[in-house]
Design a protein around this motif. Sequence first.
Motif, PDB file in Angstrom:
ATOM      1  N   LEU A 198      43.179  26.138  56.712  1.00 46.38           N
ATOM      2  CA  LEU A 198      44.242  26.664  55.845  1.00 46.38           C
ATOM      3  C   LEU A 198      44.633  25.644  54.785  1.00 46.38           C
ATOM      4  CD1 LEU A 198      46.455  28.305  58.606  1.00 46.38           C
ATOM      5  CD2 LEU A 198      45.061  29.486  56.917  1.00 46.38           C
ATOM      6  N   ALA A 199      44.733  24.386  55.198  1.00 49.49           N
ATOM      7  CA  ALA A 199      45.112  23.341  54.249  1.00 49.49           C
ATOM      8  C   ALA A 199      44.088  23.225  53.128  1.00 49.49           C
ATOM      9  CB  ALA A 199      45.266  22.007  54.968  1.00 49.49           C
ATOM     10  N   LEU A 200      42.804  23.306  53.478  1.00 47.07           N
ATOM     11  CA  LEU A 200      41.756  23.229  52.464  1.00 47.07           C
ATOM     12  C   LEU A 200      41.872  24.383  51.469  1.00 47.07           C
ATOM     13  CD1 LEU A 200      39.208  21.932  51.322  1.00 47.07           C
ATOM     14  CD2 LEU A 200      37.872  23.257  52.980  1.00 47.07           C
ATOM     15  N   LEU A 201      42.119  25.592  51.962  1.00 48.23           N
ATOM     16  CA  LEU A 201      42.260  26.751  51.070  1.00 48.23           C
ATOM     17  C   LEU A 201      43.479  26.614  50.169  1.00 48.23           C
ATOM     18  CD1 LEU A 201      41.324  29.662  53.521  1.00 48.23           C
ATOM     19  CD2 LEU A 201      39.924  28.685  51.692  1.00 48.23           C
ATOM     20  N   VAL A 202      44.572  26.089  50.730  1.00 48.93           N
ATOM     21  CA  VAL A 202      45.790  25.903  49.920  1.00 48.93           C
ATOM     22  C   VAL A 202      45.544  24.866  48.830  1.00 48.93           C
ATOM     23  CG1 VAL A 202      48.167  25.059  49.967  1.00 48.93           C
ATOM     24  CG2 VAL A 202      47.378  26.644  51.735  1.00 48.93           C
ATOM     25  N   VAL A 203      44.884  23.764  49.192  1.00 52.02           N
ATOM     26  CA  VAL A 203      44.592  22.719  48.199  1.00 52.02           C
ATOM     27  C   VAL A 203      43.674  23.250  47.102  1.00 52.02           C
ATOM     28  CG1 VAL A 203      43.433  20.506  47.864  1.00 52.02           C
ATOM     29  CG2 VAL A 203      45.000  20.810  49.785  1.00 52.02           C
ATOM     30  N   LEU A 204      42.661  24.031  47.494  1.00 56.57           N
ATOM     31  CA  LEU A 204      41.762  24.623  46.495  1.00 56.57           C
ATOM     32  C   LEU A 204      42.504  25.619  45.603  1.00 56.57           C
ATOM     33  CD1 LEU A 204      38.554  25.243  48.668  1.00 56.57           C
ATOM     34  CD2 LEU A 204      38.900  23.479  46.934  1.00 56.57           C
ATOM     35  N   ALA A 205      43.550  26.230  46.131  1.00 54.85           N
ATOM     36  CA  ALA A 205      44.301  27.227  45.353  1.00 54.85           C
ATOM     37  C   ALA A 205      45.221  26.590  44.316  1.00 54.85           C
ATOM     38  CB  ALA A 205      45.127  28.100  46.295  1.00 54.85           C
ATOM     39  N   ILE A 206      45.545  25.313  44.482  1.00 57.01           N
ATOM     40  CA  ILE A 206      46.533  24.685  43.590  1.00 57.01           C
ATOM     41  C   ILE A 206      46.049  24.621  42.137  1.00 57.01           C
ATOM     42  CG2 ILE A 206      47.638  22.474  43.064  1.00 57.01           C
ATOM     43  CD1 ILE A 206      48.179  22.182  46.049  1.00 57.01           C
ATOM     44  N   PRO A 207      44.840  24.129  41.844  1.00 57.32           N
ATOM     45  CA  PRO A 207      44.406  24.136  40.427  1.00 57.32           C
ATOM     46  C   PRO A 207      44.364  25.542  39.840  1.00 57.32           C
ATOM     47  CG  PRO A 207      42.973  22.744  41.759  1.00 57.32           C
ATOM     48  CD  PRO A 207      43.818  23.505  42.709  1.00 57.32           C
ATOM     49  N   LEU A 208      43.861  26.505  40.637  1.00 60.48           N
ATOM     50  CA  LEU A 208      43.826  27.888  40.157  1.00 60.48           C
ATOM     51  C   LEU A 208      45.239  28.408  39.918  1.00 60.48           C
ATOM     52  CD1 LEU A 208      42.291  30.509  39.561  1.00 60.48           C
ATOM     53  CD2 LEU A 208      42.396  31.030  42.014  1.00 60.48           C
ATOM     54  N   GLY A 209      46.163  28.058  40.809  1.00 61.07           N
ATOM     55  CA  GLY A 209      47.547  28.495  40.645  1.00 61.07           C
ATOM     56  C   GLY A 209      48.187  27.941  39.386  1.00 61.07           C
ATOM     57  N   CYS A 210      47.853  26.697  39.044  1.00 59.43           N
ATOM     58  CA  CYS A 210      48.389  26.116  37.803  1.00 59.43           C
ATOM     59  C   CYS A 210      47.853  26.862  36.583  1.00 59.43           C
ATOM     60  CB  CYS A 210      48.032  24.634  37.724  1.00 59.43           C
ATOM     61  SG  CYS A 210      48.866  23.594  38.956  1.00 59.43           S
ATOM     62  N   VAL A 211      46.569  27.217  36.619  1.00 59.04           N
ATOM     63  CA  VAL A 211      45.989  27.984  35.506  1.00 59.04           C
ATOM     64  C   VAL A 211      46.654  29.352  35.408  1.00 59.04           C
ATOM     65  CG1 VAL A 211      43.890  29.075  34.631  1.00 59.04           C
ATOM     66  CG2 VAL A 211      43.794  26.777  35.629  1.00 59.04           C
ATOM     67  N   VAL A 212      46.823  30.023  36.555  1.00 56.25           N
ATOM     68  CA  VAL A 212      47.498  31.328  36.575  1.00 56.25           C
ATOM     69  C   VAL A 212      48.925  31.182  36.063  1.00 56.25           C
ATOM     70  CG1 VAL A 212      48.371  33.159  38.081  1.00 56.25           C
ATOM     71  CG2 VAL A 212      46.066  32.261  38.417  1.00 56.25           C
ATOM     72  N   GLY A 213      49.597  30.107  36.465  1.00 58.55           N
ATOM     73  CA  GLY A 213      50.980  29.889  36.037  1.00 58.55           C
ATOM     74  C   GLY A 213      51.098  29.699  34.544  1.00 58.55           C
ATOM     75  N   VAL A 214      50.157  28.963  33.955  1.00 58.23           N
ATOM     76  CA  VAL A 214      50.184  28.763  32.504  1.00 58.23           C
ATOM     77  C   VAL A 214      50.011  30.101  31.784  1.00 58.23           C
ATOM     78  CG1 VAL A 214      48.932  27.761  30.562  1.00 58.23           C
ATOM     79  CG2 VAL A 214      49.431  26.363  32.573  1.00 58.23           C
ATOM     80  N   GLY A 215      49.026  30.894  32.239  1.00 55.97           N
ATOM     81  CA  GLY A 215      48.812  32.188  31.600  1.00 55.97           C
ATOM     82  C   GLY A 215      49.991  33.120  31.775  1.00 55.97           C
ATOM     83  N   LEU A 216      50.522  33.191  33.008  1.00 59.89           N
ATOM     84  CA  LEU A 216      51.654  34.064  33.267  1.00 59.89           C
ATOM     85  C   LEU A 216      52.902  33.575  32.540  1.00 59.89           C
ATOM     86  CD1 LEU A 216      52.494  36.557  34.893  1.00 59.89           C
ATOM     87  CD2 LEU A 216      53.068  35.054  36.803  1.00 59.89           C
ATOM     88  N   GLY A 217      53.071  32.243  32.467  1.00 57.85           N
ATOM     89  CA  GLY A 217      54.230  31.690  31.749  1.00 57.85           C
ATOM     90  C   GLY A 217      54.192  32.007  30.272  1.00 57.85           C
ATOM     91  N   GLN A 218      53.026  31.893  29.647  1.00 59.24           N
ATOM     92  CA  GLN A 218      52.898  32.226  28.232  1.00 59.24           C
ATOM     93  C   GLN A 218      53.158  33.704  27.988  1.00 59.24           C
ATOM     94  OE1 GLN A 218      48.940  30.720  27.448  1.00 59.24           O
ATOM     95  NE2 GLN A 218      49.696  28.750  26.730  1.00 59.24           N
ATOM     96  N   LEU A 219      52.659  34.543  28.907  1.00 56.99           N
ATOM     97  CA  LEU A 219      52.910  35.983  28.773  1.00 56.99           C
ATOM     98  C   LEU A 219      54.395  36.295  28.892  1.00 56.99           C
ATOM     99  CD1 LEU A 219      51.924  38.946  28.665  1.00 56.99           C
ATOM    100  CD2 LEU A 219      51.672  38.840  31.164  1.00 56.99           C
TER     101      LEU A 219
END
Length: 787
Positions: free
Chosen positions: A710-731
């Motif tokens: 679970l920890a590995l999946l969460v860590v892998l999700a963090i960079p993707l989450g930042c990218v999603v956050g930037v896109g969603l934040g701009q929208l």
Amino acid sequence: MNALDTKLFRDLWRLRGQVLAIAVVLAAAAAIFVLSAGTHASLTLTRDVYYARNGFADVFAELTRAPADITERIAAIHGVAEVEGGIRQLATLDMAGGHEPMRAIVNSVPEYRPRHINRITLLRGRMPSPDSAEEIIADEAFAEANALEPGDDIAAVIYGKRQTLRIVGIGLAPDHIFSIAPGELVPDNRRFGVLWMGERGLASATDRVDAINTLVLLLEPDAVPGEVIRQIDSLLAPYGGTGAYGREEQISHALLDSELSQLDALTRVIPPVFLVVATFLVLVVLGRLIGTERAQIGLMKAFGYSTAAIGWHYGKFALVIAILASVLGCGVGIWMGRAMTELYAQYYHFPSLEYRLDPGVLLIAVGLSVGAAMLGALIGIRSAVSINPAQALAPPPPPIYTDRPFERVAVRAGLSPAGLMIIRHIARWPGRAVLTAGGVALSLGLLFATLQFLDSSRFMIQTFFMRAQAQDLTVTFTQPRNERALHELEQLSGVIRVEPVRAVPVRLSFANRSERGVIESVSNASQLSARIDRNGAKLAVPPQGLMLSRQLADQLGVKSGAEIAVRLLDGERTGGMHRVASVVDEVIGVRAYAAEDTLLAMTRDGLPASGVLLRIDPALRDDIIDRLGAMPGVLGVSERSAAFALFEDMIDDNLYTMLFVFVAFASAIVIGVVYNSARILFSERAHELATLRVLGYHRSEVAAILVGELALLVVLAIPLGCVVGVGLGQLMTAMFSSDLFRIPFAPARSTYGVSIIVVLVAAAATCALVARRVLALDLVRVLKARE
């Protein structure tokens, strides 16, 4: 209750933790939908009913002075249902014991006939008497902010004349739902108010007996507003008309309409994120439940249960989750909607503003919850109904692990056996791993997109109030003045610097587009004002041509280098073609700028100042404000520090409340995704984990295998989450921007860190709950599983 229903409730109780986690995520979607859509419906209904009952005008027009009988000519225009003329005048107020600059708009009300357009709702007291020229009605917000009641007196300077006014009533009007002083950005109910005065008394005070300077109109249903406005402008041009306009440009209506648009954007952006995650969770949980019940499904079919009955049995599992989520989400949404409506009531003033529960909103929220849950259940139901009884009664084949490329990389990297187990299990079910990481990434993205609003708001405040504006006071004159007025202000004790500003109302046109606005003259040598773009860069005003704000340029459809038509709506009303020399992407306001010489060439009056910016000695502030208020040529004084404090309070009231809600909801997504993934992993690998315990692995080592995946999946999700956050934040910043504010996307680095920490804490707490189950693993019971 039949046997399948009994089994359903047992399954729901056995999986209550996972059911609750899914229900919370679905409830968050329902709550936000009920909050935003319900509040939107309440505001819209309240506005529409208020407009209809009180005759809110369709068209507005201001002018310098016209005979009162001009209304008869306006009424003859095709499409005009009713027209009323009146007087509107800015005034400065002097409250006893105060040293604050206070202003008011004074509107006339007829004494001998009822008012049909923009009618006043009298809350307390009475209307002004025809026999008294000093009686007024004060708007409710101003009266409450200053503890005023009928019978109180206030001193006012109207049209250069000082007089004492007596409040006889407290009221509201539909054209002042949102009261804001001219040139200001936020409402200040303590320093600015709306007053209504008898027509005869205000006409006498402003030297407009049998004359008017404002018009309001109601239109016929089949009227063409643009054509009516064109004819009104033609009739009012000789009388100093500044251009008629419709509701969409009336400041109170425009700001309320902008707020409604933002609520609509909230409805369209946020709930889909939760619905997608909830659909994934139902899909995974129900798929796993059906996978573990293969033998039971085979037995049910062997005993004669139909395929439809079995499919409906598992469909009811998802339906119960949806119903639980709907009840929870609708309840929370109604509670939050009422709280938000109370917050709106502080800024938008209606006779009554209540959160009205719309059954249609609740039905849609329930439909969304049920639809998302059933969509997630479809794949699991299909697999359940397609199971062959003979195959189902046989144990499932063990998973096949092959030598995959990244496993070889893991071996070369020297991973421990536990690490290899984690990598192999993720590789065995990559789709599930992607969905888990995607759910965590969505929660991180939503959290970041919400938190960055605080950074963007702070950046906006810093840009506008700290860099673009450096004055202490802004003084507005009753009419444009020459250099002599500047010299008089320079002589005041405590005044450190004086800079003139000139603002001229204009109509800008390009092709078939036309916008009313203001051109401000500025000097590049100014120390008290600057043009700052959304990137924080300071831009110089071009020596020739115009500088337009990005919002105004987009409304006109022009770019740098285009030639636009400019017609002045004041003074000599000259017109001509002018080049757009540059465009500034400002965060606040819709404005045009020109160099001082350029604007003086347009006005041809040689008067450089319609107001001034002052930097003063703070120790002499009260004395300076008192002396400015006593000057007959001063129309109003505003204070930058007061506007700054109000702007911060408005942001804090709105943003911090929403931030708390979204942090809680984003955490719910993380907990829902990680908890369900952990429980599924635990149920799948309980036999393996127990076997490892028997082989001598310590309980903490076994727990680390489960938590490590679970920890590995969460860590892998963090960079993707930042990218999603930037896109969603701009929208979201684009959708929540309005004509008044263009919210910049300016997240601080710390926001990334805070968002990641919140997600990691939520994930760690969830993993800790599941790790307790691993530590308490019953080896004998687990190892009795059928092979």
